[in-house]
Design a protein around this motif. Structure first.
Motif, short mmCIF file in Angstrom:
data_model
loop_
_atom_site.label_atom_id
_atom_site.label_comp_id
_atom_site.label_asym_id
_atom_site.label_seq_id
_atom_site.Cartn_x
_atom_site.Cartn_y
_atom_site.Cartn_z
N VAL A 24 0.84 -1.21 0.00
CA VAL A 24 0.00 0.00 0.00
C VAL A 24 0.87 1.25 0.00
CG1 VAL A 24 -1.67 1.32 1.34
CG2 VAL A 24 -1.97 -1.13 1.05
N ALA A 25 1.90 1.23 0.81
CA ALA A 25 2.81 2.39 0.87
C ALA A 25 3.48 2.62 -0.47
CB ALA A 25 3.85 2.16 1.97
N PHE A 26 3.86 1.46 -1.12
CA PHE A 26 4.48 1.59 -2.44
C PHE A 26 3.51 2.21 -3.45
CE2 PHE A 26 5.41 -0.27 -6.62
CZ PHE A 26 6.67 0.25 -6.84
N MET A 27 2.23 1.67 -3.39
CA MET A 27 1.23 2.22 -4.30
C MET A 27 0.95 3.69 -4.01
SD MET A 27 0.46 -0.24 -6.35
CE MET A 27 -1.01 0.43 -7.12
N VAL A 28 0.89 3.99 -2.74
CA VAL A 28 0.66 5.39 -2.39
C VAL A 28 1.82 6.25 -2.86
CG1 VAL A 28 0.50 7.00 -0.43
CG2 VAL A 28 -0.84 4.89 -0.45
N THR A 29 3.01 5.71 -2.73
CA THR A 29 4.20 6.46 -3.19
C THR A 29 4.14 6.68 -4.69
OG1 THR A 29 5.47 5.47 -1.39
CG2 THR A 29 6.71 6.46 -3.21
N ILE A 30 3.79 5.58 -5.44
CA ILE A 30 3.69 5.70 -6.89
C ILE A 30 2.61 6.73 -7.26
CG2 ILE A 30 3.08 4.47 -9.02
CD1 ILE A 30 5.80 3.73 -7.91
N PHE A 31 1.44 6.59 -6.55
CA PHE A 31 0.36 7.53 -6.82
C PHE A 31 0.78 8.96 -6.50
CE2 PHE A 31 -3.45 9.81 -5.40
CZ PHE A 31 -4.22 9.74 -6.54
N ALA A 32 1.47 9.10 -5.38
CA ALA A 32 1.94 10.44 -4.99
C ALA A 32 2.93 10.98 -6.00
CB ALA A 32 2.57 10.38 -3.61
N ALA A 33 3.81 10.08 -6.48
CA ALA A 33 4.80 10.53 -7.49
C ALA A 33 4.10 10.94 -8.77
CB ALA A 33 5.80 9.39 -7.74
N ALA A 34 3.07 10.11 -9.14
CA ALA A 34 2.32 10.46 -10.36
C ALA A 34 1.60 11.79 -10.20
CB ALA A 34 1.33 9.34 -10.68
N MET A 35 1.02 11.95 -9.01
CA MET A 35 0.33 13.20 -8.73
C MET A 35 1.30 14.36 -8.78
SD MET A 35 -2.88 12.66 -8.42
CE MET A 35 -3.41 14.17 -7.65
N VAL A 36 2.47 14.15 -8.22
CA VAL A 36 3.49 15.22 -8.23
C VAL A 36 3.88 15.56 -9.65
CG1 VAL A 36 5.87 15.76 -7.60
CG2 VAL A 36 4.34 14.75 -5.91
N LEU A 37 4.08 14.48 -10.45
CA LEU A 37 4.45 14.72 -11.85
C LEU A 37 3.32 15.44 -12.59
CD1 LEU A 37 6.20 11.35 -12.72
CD2 LEU A 37 7.27 13.57 -12.39
N ALA A 38 2.08 14.99 -12.32
CA ALA A 38 0.94 15.63 -12.99
C ALA A 38 0.83 17.11 -12.60
CB ALA A 38 -0.35 14.89 -12.62
N VAL A 39 1.01 17.35 -11.32
CA VAL A 39 0.94 18.73 -10.84
C VAL A 39 2.06 19.55 -11.46
CG1 VAL A 39 1.17 20.19 -8.80
CG2 VAL A 39 -0.27 18.16 -8.72
N ALA A 40 3.25 18.92 -11.53
CA ALA A 40 4.39 19.63 -12.10
C ALA A 40 4.15 19.96 -13.58
CB ALA A 40 5.66 18.80 -11.92
N TYR A 41 3.57 18.94 -14.27
CA TYR A 41 3.29 19.16 -15.71
C TYR A 41 2.24 20.24 -15.88
CZ TYR A 41 1.84 18.28 -20.50
OH TYR A 41 1.51 18.45 -21.83
N GLY A 42 1.20 20.17 -15.02
CA GLY A 42 0.18 21.20 -15.14
C GLY A 42 0.74 22.59 -14.87
N LEU A 43 1.57 22.65 -13.87
CA LEU A 43 2.20 23.93 -13.56
C LEU A 43 3.07 24.41 -14.71
CD1 LEU A 43 3.17 23.35 -9.80
CD2 LEU A 43 1.36 24.83 -10.69
N HIS A 44 3.75 23.42 -15.35
CA HIS A 44 4.60 23.78 -16.50
C HIS A 44 3.76 24.35 -17.63
CE1 HIS A 44 7.85 23.60 -19.40
NE2 HIS A 44 7.05 22.89 -20.20
N VAL A 45 2.64 23.67 -17.90
CA VAL A 45 1.75 24.16 -18.97
C VAL A 45 1.22 25.54 -18.63
CG1 VAL A 45 -0.45 23.77 -20.13
CG2 VAL A 45 1.13 21.85 -19.71
N LEU A 46 0.80 25.68 -17.42
CA LEU A 46 0.30 26.99 -17.00
C LEU A 46 1.37 28.05 -17.11
CD1 LEU A 46 -1.83 25.98 -13.89
CD2 LEU A 46 -2.66 26.71 -16.15
N TYR A 47 2.57 27.66 -16.77
CA TYR A 47 3.69 28.62 -16.86
C TYR A 47 3.94 29.02 -18.29
CZ TYR A 47 8.40 30.53 -16.47
OH TYR A 47 9.51 31.33 -16.60
N LYS A 48 3.88 28.04 -19.19
CA LYS A 48 4.11 28.33 -20.60
C LYS A 48 3.04 29.28 -21.11
CE LYS A 48 7.79 25.90 -21.71
NZ LYS A 48 8.98 26.59 -22.25
N ARG A 49 1.82 28.94 -20.71
CA ARG A 49 0.73 29.82 -21.16
C ARG A 49 0.90 31.23 -20.60
NH1 ARG A 49 -4.77 26.11 -20.66
NH2 ARG A 49 -4.22 24.66 -22.36
N TRP A 50 1.34 31.27 -19.40
CA TRP A 50 1.55 32.61 -18.81
C TRP A 50 2.60 33.37 -19.55
CZ3 TRP A 50 5.83 34.46 -16.00
CH2 TRP A 50 5.64 35.65 -15.36
#
Length: 582
Positions: free
Chosen positions: A524-550
Motif C-alpha cells: 500500500v505504501a508503495f502504491m501510495v508512493t507511486i500515486f503520490a509521485a504520479a500526482m506530483v508529476l501531474a501537478v508539475a506538468y500542469g504547472l509547466h503548462v500553465l507557466y508556458k501559457r503565462w
C-alpha cells in the motif's frame, strides 16, 4: 611335675582357642547350612517354571513388551538368571514404572546399574530369587520406593548404607533369608519405615541403634523377629513399636534395661523362665504362652494392658504374683490361661478383676469347679471351660446372679454325666447365657454320646490382624490418593504443555499475520508512493503548462484594426499578416 603342669597349661590354652574358634565359626556354619538348605528349596520351587522360554536367560529391554502409558511391569516366574545393566534405559524412553515384580526368578546378583533410572518406582518385588548380598548402591536411585520385598532369597550380608537413599521406604520384607545380624544405623535414613519383617533368619544379635528414633515420622507398626536364634530379648530403640514379634526363638530371660515403647509383644514359644515387664509399661497386648515361666514381675505396673496370654505355663509357680497383679490392671479385658495345669485348688482368690470380659480356662485339670471362685469377675461376658475333666459345676444355679453380663459359656469336651449335664443345660436355657456346647456332649454309663463342634473363636474384640488390615487399608487409600494426585499432576502437566503448544502456535500465526500485514502495508505504501509521485508529476506538468501559457500571454501584444485604413494600430496591413503566415 613341672612338665606335666606345663603340658596341661598348653592343652588348656589350645582348648580355649578352639572354643573361641568354634564360637566364631558357628554363625558362619549356620549361615552356610542355611544357604544350602534354602537354595535346595528354591530349586524345588522353580521347577514349576522351567518350561519358560526365558529360563536362565538375561533380562534385557528386548525381553520386555511395553505399551504406552504402562506403569506396572510383571517379570515374575520367568527364570531369568541375570539382569542386564541396560534395563534402566527404558525409563529414559518415556516410561514411568511405578510397580515392578521380578519374583520367582534365578537372579543372583544386583549391581548399582540395575535400577539406575527407576526414579518413579514405588513397589519392587524381588522375592523367591537367589540374591546373597545387598550392596550399598544397589537401590541408590530408588528414592520414591515405598515397598521392597526381598523375602525367600539367600541374603546373608547387607552393607551398612544399602538403604540410605530410600527415603520413602515404608515396608521392608527380609523374611526367609540367612541373615546373622544387621549393621548399626542400618535404617538411619528410613524415617517412614513402618513394617520390618526379619522372621525365619539366623539372627542372634541386633544392635540397639538401627533407626534414627528422633527423626522417625511414624511408629514402627510391625517388627517381626520370630523364628531366629535370639537367646536374649533384643532391644530396638524406636519412637514406638506397634507389634514386636520375638516368638519361636530361644530366649531364656525376658528383660531389658531401658523403657521399651511396645504396644503389642508376642514372645510365645520360647524358653522364658523369668519375665521382667517393668520396662513394658505401655504395652496393651502381651503373649507369653508356651514358655517355662517361673516368675513374672512388673505385670501390676502395666496400666494399659488389655490382652494377656499366659497359656501353656505352670501358673502354680507364680500364682501369688499373678493374683496380686491381675487385680491391679484396670484395663485388662482378655485373659487366657489355657493349659496351665490349673485345678480347683488354685482358683480360690486367684482371679479378681473389675475389667475382664473374656476368660479362657480350657485344657486344664478341673474335675470340679466352684462358680463362686470366679464371682469376683463381675464384668465377665465369655468363659471357656472346654477340654477339661469337669464332672461338676458347683453353684451353677446362681451363675446369672454372679455374672449379670455373661453372654456365653463353653463347656465342651468334658466328663459330664448326661443327667447332671441336662440340668445345667436346662438352667442355661432359662437365662440370658448362651452356650455352643452340644447337649449330648456327655457320658452315659461311661460311654460318650457325641462331640461338640467348637465354633467359637477366642480372640479379643479388635485383634492385631484387624488393626493391620485397617492400617493396610489406610495405606492403600493413601497410595491410591498418591496415584490420583500423580495422575492429576501429569494430566495438568500435559494440559499445560498442550496449552503452551497452542499458544506457541498462535504466536507463530500472529507473527505470520503480522508479516503479511507488513507486506500489505508495504505494498500500500508503495502504491501510495507511486500515486503520490504520479500526482506530483501531474501537478508539475500542469504547472509547466500553465507557466508556458503565462509566458505566452505575456508576449502577446494588443493591437487594434482600422477597417477604413485597412491596417492595424501598429502600422501592419492585412496583406502583411497574410504574407507572414504563408
Amino acid at each position: 611335675m613341672r612338665c606335666i603342669r606345663h603340658g596341661l597349661s598348653w592343652v588348656h590354652s589350645w582348648m580355649n582357642l578352639l572354643l573361641l574358634l568354634a564360637v566364631w565359626l558357628q554363625p558362619h556354619v549356620d549361615a552356610d547350612e542355611c544357604i544350602a538348605s534354602k537354595n535346595d528349596r528354591h530349586r524345588t520351587i522353580m521347577e514349576a517354571y522351567r518350561s519358560s522360554h526365558n529360563w536362565n536367560g538375561i533380562l534385557t529391554e528386548d525381553s520386555l513388551s511395553l505399551h504406552d502409558n504402562q506403569t506396572e511391569l510383571d517379570l515374575s516366574k520367568q527364570g531369568f538368571h541375570e539382569v542386564h545393566w541396560h534395563l534402566s534405559s527404558i525409563v529414559g524412553e518415556g516410561y514411568d514404572i511405578y510397580e515392578m515384580d521380578m519374583s520367582y526368578n534365578n537372579i543372583e546378583v544386583l549391581n548399582e546399574l540395575t535400577f539406575l533410572k527407576f526414579y518413579s518406582l514405588e513397589m519392587l518385588n524381588l522375592s523367591y530369587n537367589r540374591i546373597m548380598i545387598i550392596n550399598n548402591l544397589t537401590f541408590g536411585s530408588l528414592i520414591r520406593l515405598m515397598e521392597l520385598d526381598l523375602s525367600y532369597n539367600l541374603i546373608h550380608t547387607i552393607e551398612k548404607e544399602a538403604f540410605n537413599r530410600m527415603y520413602a521406604l515404608e515396608s521392608l520384607n527380609l523374611r526367609e533369608n540367612c541373615l546373622i545380624t544387621l549393621n548399626e544405623h542400618q535404617f538411619h535414613f528410613n524415617d517412614h519405615l513402618s513394617s520390618l519383617l526379619l522372621d525365619h533368619n539366623q539372627i542372634g544379635f541386633l544392635p540397639s541403634v538401627l533407626f534414627d528414633s528422633l527423626a522417625m515420622v511414624e511408629e514402627l507398626f510391625e517388627v517381626d523377629l520370630s523364628y531366629n536364634n535370639f537367646h536374649r530379648m533384643p532391644y530396638i530403640e524406636a519412637k514406638e513399636i506397634g507389634l514386636l514379634k520375638v516368638d519361636y526363638n530361644q530366649i531364656n530371660i525376658l528383660s531389658v534395661n531401658r523403657t521399651y515403647n511396645v504396644r503389642a509383644l508376642e514372645a510365645h514359644h520360647n524358653h522364658i523362665h523369668d519375665a521382667d515387664l517393668f520396662q513394658f509399661a505401655s504395652a496393651e497386648h502381651v503373649d507369653l504362652s508356651h514358655n517355662q515361666l517361673d516368675n513374672i514381675a512388673g505385670l501390676h505396673e502395666m496400666s494399659r494392658l488389655e490382652y494377656l496370654d499366659l497359656s501353656s505355663n505352670n501358673i502354680s509357680r507364680f500364682d501369688y504374683n499373678l493374683k496380686y497383679s491381675i487385680r491391679n490392671i484396670p484395663t485388662l479385658a482378655t485373659l487366657r490361661l489355657q493349659n496351665c495345669s490349673l485345678t480347683e485348688d488354685n482358683m480360690e482368690g486367684l482371679l479378681i478383676s473389675e475389667s475382664i470380659l473374656n476368660l479362657d480356662l480350657s485344657q486344664n485339670n478341673f474335675v470340679r469347679l466352684n462358680i463362686t471362685h470366679l464371682a469376683k469377675l463381675k464384668t465377665l461376658q465369655y468363659v471357656s471351660l472346654n477340654f477339661n475333666y469337669l464332672q461338676e459345676l458347683i453353684d451353677y444355679e446362681h451363675m446369672s446372679h454372679h455374672f449379670p453380663y455373661m453372654e456365653m459359656i463353653s463347656l465342651s469336651f468334658n466328663r459330664w454325666n448326661c443327667s447332671y449335664f441336662d440340668k445345667i443345660m436346662s438352667y442355661l436355657n432359662k437365662t440370658h447365657i448362651q452356650t455352643t456346647t452340644d447337649p449330648r456332649d456327655c457320658y452315659i454309663n461311661g460311654s460318650h454320646v457325641t462331640d461338640s463342634d467348637i465354633t467359637d473363636s477366642f480372640e479379643p474384640e479388635y485383634t492385631l490382624n484387624q488393626v493391620k488390615r485397617d492400617m493396610n487399608l489406610v495405606k492403600n487409600l493413601g497410595r491410591s490418593m498418591t496415584y490420583f494426585m500423580y495422575a492429576l499432576y501429569y494430566n495438568m502437566h500435559g494440559l499445560s504443555n498442550h496449552t503452551h503448544f497452542l499458544l506457541k502456535q498462535n504466536d507463530q500465526k500472529i507473527a505470520a499475520m503480522s508479516a503479511e500485514i507488513g507486506h500489505l502495508v508495504g505494498m500500500v505504501a508503495f502504491m501510495v508512493t507511486i500515486f503520490a509521485a504520479a500526482m506530483v508529476l501531474a501537478v508539475a506538468y500542469g504547472l509547466h503548462v500553465l507557466y508556458k501559457r503565462w509566458q505566452m500571454n505575456r508576449s502577446v501584444k494588443v493591437v487594434t484594426y482600422n477597417k477604413r485604413a485597412n491596417e492595424f494600430s501598429n502600422g501592419v496591413t492585412v496583406n502583411d499578416v497574410i504574407r507572414d503566415n504563408i
